[in-house]
Motif scaffolding. Structure first.
Motif, PDB file in Angstrom:
ATOM      1  N   GLU A 176      40.492  48.002  71.808  1.00  0.00           N
ATOM      2  CA  GLU A 176      41.361  47.481  72.603  1.00  0.00           C
ATOM      3  C   GLU A 176      41.594  47.224  74.180  1.00  0.00           C
ATOM      4  OE1 GLU A 176      42.714  44.719  70.615  1.00  0.00           O
ATOM      5  OE2 GLU A 176      41.669  45.895  69.380  1.00  0.00           O
ATOM      6  N   THR A 178      39.894  46.936  77.757  1.00  0.00           N
ATOM      7  CA  THR A 178      39.250  45.454  78.114  1.00  0.00           C
ATOM      8  C   THR A 178      38.254  46.064  79.642  1.00  0.00           C
ATOM      9  OG1 THR A 178      41.344  44.462  78.964  1.00  0.00           O
ATOM     10  CG2 THR A 178      40.075  43.950  76.868  1.00  0.00           C
ATOM     11  N   LYS A 216      35.820  43.851  75.289  1.00  0.00           N
ATOM     12  CA  LYS A 216      36.750  44.339  75.050  1.00  0.00           C
ATOM     13  C   LYS A 216      36.334  45.333  74.208  1.00  0.00           C
ATOM     14  CE  LYS A 216      40.654  42.441  73.158  1.00  0.00           C
ATOM     15  NZ  LYS A 216      41.908  41.992  72.787  1.00  0.00           N
TER      16      LYS A 216
END
Length: 531
Positions: A176, A178, A216
């Motif tokens: 998760e 990025t 991501k």
């Protein structure tokens, strides 16, 4: 109004809407070259039949590309008033995926366009991509197979840098998390995402504003879920939509079926077919059928104005800007309240203030204006100057009926190509034959130079000491026959097939020999005896 790749997609819906509401469309194109001098026997000639001219032009169209396409959208606002939106589309072949196109530059054409202020930086750096159906099919197959390749060396460098950045980052990143890739332009926004997704199964990408892509780190299960999401910006349909570029607008033009207007538009039509529809077929008749299916109503203003020279005492001018100037002349076209009123939209009003010859959008505007003014002159002539107030465009089409779908041919065997039927037979002046005596070694080039000072002929060798001369002007034929009546080395006469054709002469010689042998056999063998 100039339109490049940067703003094309955003302007496409508005353009499509204007096209659908138009009365008619006018078109003009600029190319990287016209006729390739590297191809043998490719020069246009009066001897060319329509099919022969097509095959010659086809070779050139396959070598050159379109640099700029001008589209003038003429909308009928109120009665006989027309609002014009004229656009310059800078075009450059698509390079997305493995697609790569080779094209030739003609030095004289580049110099010509540069003289008139053509911006080659816009062509090269901001040209709208396009592709035909064959190229789109190949790209679609690559997308389905996941076999993505990058043809541009510049894009490969950008991709290598992006992959290195992501590979270093992802080793330490948590799910998760990025990162942002910056300074990506054009197809790089798609290519970076496709290559990263292909190479790394635990990343997801999304495009952002200002030439950026978000990367991501995700789990394989989340990746599979995202791939099936309708919000995926790398779906095959969206990539193809971007790669098609200007072809999307071309398809709108085809679907709208509006009358399409051009000036000497044969090469324009051939490039439209080759670049945005399908590669040009070898068959001339198939090309005609395809174009007629795409654009059922064609109007070539060159064909119209050529006919008007005699009908309306129209001065003999061929340059589009000169034709427009003549039609605006008050002596030819006195103040007429029923005459069409042509107004340029605010975003292209500079064309009303400054002439911009050989800028495609300006020439397209001139072309449509010439059509309206010519049609009004013809309508006035057919009605003995008693034209009803505010004639409609359908009335103009009626008076133009004899010119519809007849596209001008420059120096060919016929004056025009009929896209909705059979081509008209040749109507050239009589062909001349030159018989050479006492002047050995003459070739076609020397014969051409001999007659060049007097008039312009196309030349072909007929036999060792005979040449054919072909002109498109009757007065030139008469002039040459009179001037060379007593020439010591060149005897010029009107060509007679039965007298001058080598095949007919050969046949006559063979027939004479056969007849002679028959007579000899009869004489030497004696007459048959009766029992």
């Amino acid at each position: 109004m100039d339109v490049g790749a940067a703003g094309f997609e955003q302007s496409l819906p508005g353009l499509a809407d204007r096209v659908r509401r138009a009365a008619f469309l006018a078109l003009d194109m600029e190319f990287t070259g016209l006729h390739s001098i590297s191809l043998q026997n490719n020069k246009p000639s009066l001897f060319d039949s329509p099919a022969e001219r097509y095959l010659k032009a086809r070779q050139s169209v396959q070598r050159f590309t379109v640099t700029q396409l001008g589209l003038a959208i003429f909308s009928s606002e109120n009665s006989n008033q027309y609002m014009v939106h004229s656009y310059n589309f800078f075009l450059f072949p698509s390079t997305l995926g493995g697609t790569d196109v080779e094209f030739t530059l003609s030095a004289s054409s580049i110099q010509f366009l540069s003289h008139y202020g053509f911006d080659y930086n816009k062509f090269l750096k901001d040209g709208i991509p396009y592709m035909n159906e064959v190229q789109e099919k190949i790209l679609s197959q690559h997308l389905l197979a996941g076999s993505w390749t990058v043809s541009s060396a510049l894009d490969r460098d950008v991709l290598k840098k992006a992959i290195d950045e992501v590979t270093r980052w992802i080793a330490a990143a948590e799910e998760e998390e990025t990162m942002i890739l910056q300074d990506l332009s054009g197809y790089q926004l798609f290519e970076v995402q496709l290559v990263l997704r292909q190479a790394l199964q635990n990343v997801w990408t999304e495009p952002l504003e200002d030439k950026k892509v978000m990367v991501k780190k995700v789990s394989p299960q989340h990746r599979q879920f995202l791939e099936n999401s309708p919000q995926d910006y790398c779906q095959k349909e969206l990539i193809l939509l971007s790669a098609r570029g200007f072809t999307n607008l071309f398809q709108t033009l085809v679907e709208a079926k509006k009358p399409l207007v051009g000036h000497n538009m044969l090469m324009d039509l051939m490039h439209l077919h080759d670049k945005f529809y399908k590669p040009l077929p070898e068959s001339y008749e198939e090309f005609k059928r395809n174009i007629h299916n795409l654009f059922p109503v064609l109007i070539d203003t060159k064909t119209v104005t050529k006919s008007m020279w005699k009908k309306c005492q129209f001065p003999r001018v061929s340059n589009l800007l000169e034709v427009y100037a003549v039609l605006c002349n008050s002596n030819l076209n006195p103040k007429d309240p029923a005459c069409p009123v042509i107004t340029l939209a605010s975003d292209c009003s500079r064309y009303a203030e400054k002439k911009s010859p050989h800028e495609a959008g300006y020439d397209a505007f001139l072309c449509g204006s010439v059509l309206l003014k010519s049609a009004h002159l013809l309508l006035r002539r057919s009605a003995d100057d008693a034209v009803e107030a505010d004639p409609s465009f359908s009335q103009y089409l009626t008076v133009l009926a004899e010119y519809l779908n007849k596209v001008n041919v420059i120096r060919g065997d016929v004056s025009s190509i009929n896209f909705s039927g059979e081509d008209a037979p040749s109507q050239h002046p009589p062909v001349l034959v030159v018989h050479v005596r006492g002047w050995p070694g003459l070739n076609e080039g020397q014969i051409y130079q001999e007659f060049r000072a007097l008039c312009r002929f196309d030349v072909r060798r007929l036999s060792k000491d005979q040449f054919i001369l072909l002109s498109n002007k009757f007065k030139q034929v008469k002039l040459v026959l009179r001037h060379y009546k007593h020439h010591p080395h060149l005897r010029v006469s009107v060509y007679r097939h039965w007298r001058h054709s080598p095949r007919v002469n050969c046949l006559l010689q063979v027939s004479g020999i056969v007849a002679l042998w028959s007579v000899l056999a009869f004489v030497l063998g004696g007459a048959p005896r009766c029992s």
